[in-house]
Scaffold this motif. Structure first.
Motif, PDB file in Angstrom:
ATOM      1  N   SER A  74     -54.630 -50.308-101.390  1.00  0.00           N
ATOM      2  CA  SER A  74     -55.144 -50.567-102.737  1.00  0.00           C
ATOM      3  C   SER A  74     -55.806 -51.939-102.798  1.00  0.00           C
ATOM      4  N   VAL A  75     -55.203 -52.918-102.144  1.00  0.00           N
ATOM      5  CA  VAL A  75     -55.767 -54.271-102.127  1.00  0.00           C
ATOM      6  C   VAL A  75     -57.021 -54.313-101.254  1.00  0.00           C
ATOM      7  N   LEU A  76     -56.963 -53.659-100.102  1.00  0.00           N
ATOM      8  CA  LEU A  76     -58.096 -53.670 -99.173  1.00  0.00           C
ATOM      9  C   LEU A  76     -59.336 -53.042 -99.809  1.00  0.00           C
ATOM     10  N   TYR A  77     -59.162 -51.898-100.466  1.00  0.00           N
ATOM     11  CA  TYR A  77     -60.308 -51.254-101.094  1.00  0.00           C
ATOM     12  C   TYR A  77     -60.852 -52.071-102.256  1.00  0.00           C
ATOM     13  N   GLU A  78     -59.971 -52.788-102.936  1.00  0.00           N
ATOM     14  CA  GLU A  78     -60.454 -53.687-103.991  1.00  0.00           C
ATOM     15  C   GLU A  78     -61.298 -54.805-103.381  1.00  0.00           C
ATOM     16  N   GLN A  79     -60.845 -55.342-102.250  1.00  0.00           N
ATOM     17  CA  GLN A  79     -61.591 -56.411-101.576  1.00  0.00           C
ATOM     18  C   GLN A  79     -62.980 -55.944-101.152  1.00  0.00           C
ATOM     19  N   GLU A  84     -62.585 -47.040-107.001  1.00  0.00           N
ATOM     20  CA  GLU A  84     -61.995 -45.720-107.204  1.00  0.00           C
ATOM     21  C   GLU A  84     -60.919 -45.444-106.148  1.00  0.00           C
ATOM     22  N   LYS A  85     -61.217 -45.814-104.895  1.00  0.00           N
ATOM     23  CA  LYS A  85     -60.209 -45.638-103.846  1.00  0.00           C
ATOM     24  C   LYS A  85     -59.058 -46.631-104.017  1.00  0.00           C
ATOM     25  N   ALA A  86     -59.388 -47.828-104.476  1.00  0.00           N
ATOM     26  CA  ALA A  86     -58.325 -48.799-104.754  1.00  0.00           C
ATOM     27  C   ALA A  86     -57.372 -48.241-105.806  1.00  0.00           C
ATOM     28  N   LEU A  87     -57.948 -47.602-106.825  1.00  0.00           N
ATOM     29  CA  LEU A  87     -57.132 -47.029-107.887  1.00  0.00           C
ATOM     30  C   LEU A  87     -56.282 -45.870-107.369  1.00  0.00           C
ATOM     31  N   TYR A  88     -56.882 -45.034-106.511  1.00  0.00           N
ATOM     32  CA  TYR A  88     -56.129 -43.916-105.928  1.00  0.00           C
ATOM     33  C   TYR A  88     -54.907 -44.423-105.179  1.00  0.00           C
ATOM     34  N   TRP A  89     -55.108 -45.431-104.328  1.00  0.00           N
ATOM     35  CA  TRP A  89     -53.995 -45.925-103.524  1.00  0.00           C
ATOM     36  C   TRP A  89     -52.994 -46.710-104.370  1.00  0.00           C
ATOM     37  N   SER A  90     -53.456 -47.325-105.449  1.00  0.00           N
ATOM     38  CA  SER A  90     -52.526 -47.979-106.367  1.00  0.00           C
ATOM     39  C   SER A  90     -51.597 -46.955-107.000  1.00  0.00           C
ATOM     40  N   ARG A  91     -52.153 -45.806-107.372  1.00  0.00           N
ATOM     41  CA  ARG A  91     -51.316 -44.746-107.952  1.00  0.00           C
ATOM     42  C   ARG A  91     -50.311 -44.229-106.925  1.00  0.00           C
ATOM     43  N   LEU A  96     -44.469 -44.139-104.962  1.00  0.00           N
ATOM     44  CA  LEU A  96     -43.462 -44.397-103.942  1.00  0.00           C
ATOM     45  C   LEU A  96     -42.515 -45.523-104.319  1.00  0.00           C
ATOM     46  N   THR A  97     -43.068 -46.579-104.883  1.00  0.00           N
ATOM     47  CA  THR A  97     -42.260 -47.751-105.228  1.00  0.00           C
ATOM     48  C   THR A  97     -42.732 -48.299-106.563  1.00  0.00           C
ATOM     49  N   PRO A  98     -42.139 -47.852-107.657  1.00  0.00           N
ATOM     50  CA  PRO A  98     -42.570 -48.310-108.979  1.00  0.00           C
ATOM     51  C   PRO A  98     -42.044 -49.710-109.299  1.00  0.00           C
ATOM     52  N   ASP A  99     -42.533 -50.692-108.551  1.00  0.00           N
ATOM     53  CA  ASP A  99     -42.084 -52.064-108.781  1.00  0.00           C
ATOM     54  C   ASP A  99     -43.165 -52.859-109.515  1.00  0.00           C
ATOM     55  N   ALA A 100     -42.886 -54.143-109.758  1.00  0.00           N
ATOM     56  CA  ALA A 100     -43.797 -54.981-110.536  1.00  0.00           C
ATOM     57  C   ALA A 100     -45.161 -55.122-109.869  1.00  0.00           C
ATOM     58  N   VAL A 101     -45.180 -55.235-108.540  1.00  0.00           N
ATOM     59  CA  VAL A 101     -46.449 -55.400-107.828  1.00  0.00           C
ATOM     60  C   VAL A 101     -47.319 -54.150-107.969  1.00  0.00           C
ATOM     61  N   ALA A 102     -46.703 -52.979-107.820  1.00  0.00           N
ATOM     62  CA  ALA A 102     -47.458 -51.728-107.930  1.00  0.00           C
ATOM     63  C   ALA A 102     -48.035 -51.563-109.324  1.00  0.00           C
ATOM     64  N   TYR A 103     -47.249 -51.877-110.347  1.00  0.00           N
ATOM     65  CA  TYR A 103     -47.760 -51.793-111.712  1.00  0.00           C
ATOM     66  C   TYR A 103     -48.923 -52.768-111.922  1.00  0.00           C
ATOM     67  N   SER A 104     -48.782 -53.983-111.417  1.00  0.00           N
ATOM     68  CA  SER A 104     -49.834 -54.985-111.588  1.00  0.00           C
ATOM     69  C   SER A 104     -51.111 -54.582-110.871  1.00  0.00           C
ATOM     70  N   ASN A 105     -50.976 -54.044-109.655  1.00  0.00           N
ATOM     71  CA  ASN A 105     -52.155 -53.606-108.910  1.00  0.00           C
ATOM     72  C   ASN A 105     -52.891 -52.489-109.639  1.00  0.00           C
ATOM     73  N   ALA A 107     -52.774 -51.767-112.913  1.00  0.00           N
ATOM     74  CA  ALA A 107     -53.381 -52.312-114.133  1.00  0.00           C
ATOM     75  C   ALA A 107     -54.655 -53.066-113.806  1.00  0.00           C
ATOM     76  N   ASN A 108     -54.633 -53.860-112.735  1.00  0.00           N
ATOM     77  CA  ASN A 108     -55.825 -54.621-112.350  1.00  0.00           C
ATOM     78  C   ASN A 108     -56.981 -53.690-111.981  1.00  0.00           C
ATOM     79  N   GLY A 109     -56.675 -52.590-111.290  1.00  0.00           N
ATOM     80  CA  GLY A 109     -57.723 -51.625-110.950  1.00  0.00           C
ATOM     81  C   GLY A 109     -58.382 -51.062-112.194  1.00  0.00           C
ATOM     82  N   TYR A 110     -57.576 -50.735-113.201  1.00  0.00           N
ATOM     83  CA  TYR A 110     -58.132 -50.231-114.459  1.00  0.00           C
ATOM     84  C   TYR A 110     -58.996 -51.294-115.140  1.00  0.00           C
ATOM     85  N   ILE A 111     -58.553 -52.549-115.091  1.00  0.00           N
ATOM     86  CA  ILE A 111     -59.319 -53.633-115.721  1.00  0.00           C
ATOM     87  C   ILE A 111     -60.685 -53.767-115.062  1.00  0.00           C
ATOM     88  N   VAL A 112     -60.698 -53.792-113.728  1.00  0.00           N
ATOM     89  CA  VAL A 112     -61.960 -53.953-113.004  1.00  0.00           C
ATOM     90  C   VAL A 112     -62.926 -52.811-113.305  1.00  0.00           C
TER      91      VAL A 112
END
Length: 203
Positions: A74-79, A84-91, A96-105, A107-112
């Protein structure tokens, strides 16, 4: 792993050295460890993002319950600008791991992608589940800026800066906003204060 701990602490020299050592010894590890070391070597040491992407995606197919490749993809595709692929991998990461980092990633994809309602919704879900992080409030500050909500902007920046180690970050954000509006003197003042805060904190 110690290499990523160094990255998280901002010690890029030691992180790179740790990854190089692991890479030299990669044949001694398990298949998963080989994926981990090879992907991180390409991602963080050589900067060969195409090769890193290939390894992460092979890793994700081989170990579909492993949460590391989706998060890093998710981070690599954003870079690389493929949001769209960043958003897919963020989901996928969030599943798999609904933690704070995953939620933030996510949300950031939606913002961008200017999908602000979805960004607000996933941020509200994170807050309701106590999946909070400095990056969540950084994202909420960005949303408030885009919606010209000055009260929410100030509140989000305050909560962002309340996290230890991030006290100076809101000042950089405010400097960028001031520059956006052409307030050069104000922008420079925020930048100066941010540098002084970082130096004072020993960053």
């Amino acid at each position: 792993s110690s290499d990523l701990n160094y990255f998280n602490l901002g010690d890029f020299t030691r992180a790179g050295d740790a990854i190089r050592k692991s890479y030299d010894l990669r044949d001694r590890g398990s298949d998963r460890e080989k994926f981990y070391v090879a992907s991180h070597y390409q991602d963080f040491v050589t900067g060969n993002l195409d090769e890193a992407r290939t390894i992460y995606e092979t890793w994700a197919r081989t170990y579909p319950r492993d949460d590391v490749p989706p998060a890093n993809l998710s981070v690599l595709y954003e870079q690389t600008g493929d949001m769209e692929k960043a958003l897919y991998w963020s989901r996928e990461s969030l599943k798999l791991t609904p933690d704070a980092v995953a939620y933030s990633n996510l949300a950031n994809g939606y913002i961008v992608l200017d999908r602000i309602d979805e960004a607000k919704s996933i941020s509200a879900e994170a807050e309701s589940l106590d999946k909070k992080s400095p990056f969540l409030y950084q994202g909420l500050a960005a949303i408030a800026f885009l919606q010209r909500d000055s009260a929410a902007f100030e509140q989000s920046l305050k909560r962002f800066g309340d996290y230890p180690g991030y006290e100076d970050q809101p000042l950089g954000f405010q400097a960028a906003v001031s520059a956006f509006y052409g307030r050069v003197s104000s922008s420079r003042d925020f930048e100066r204060r941010g540098v002084e805060s970082a130096v004072g904190a020993g960053v």
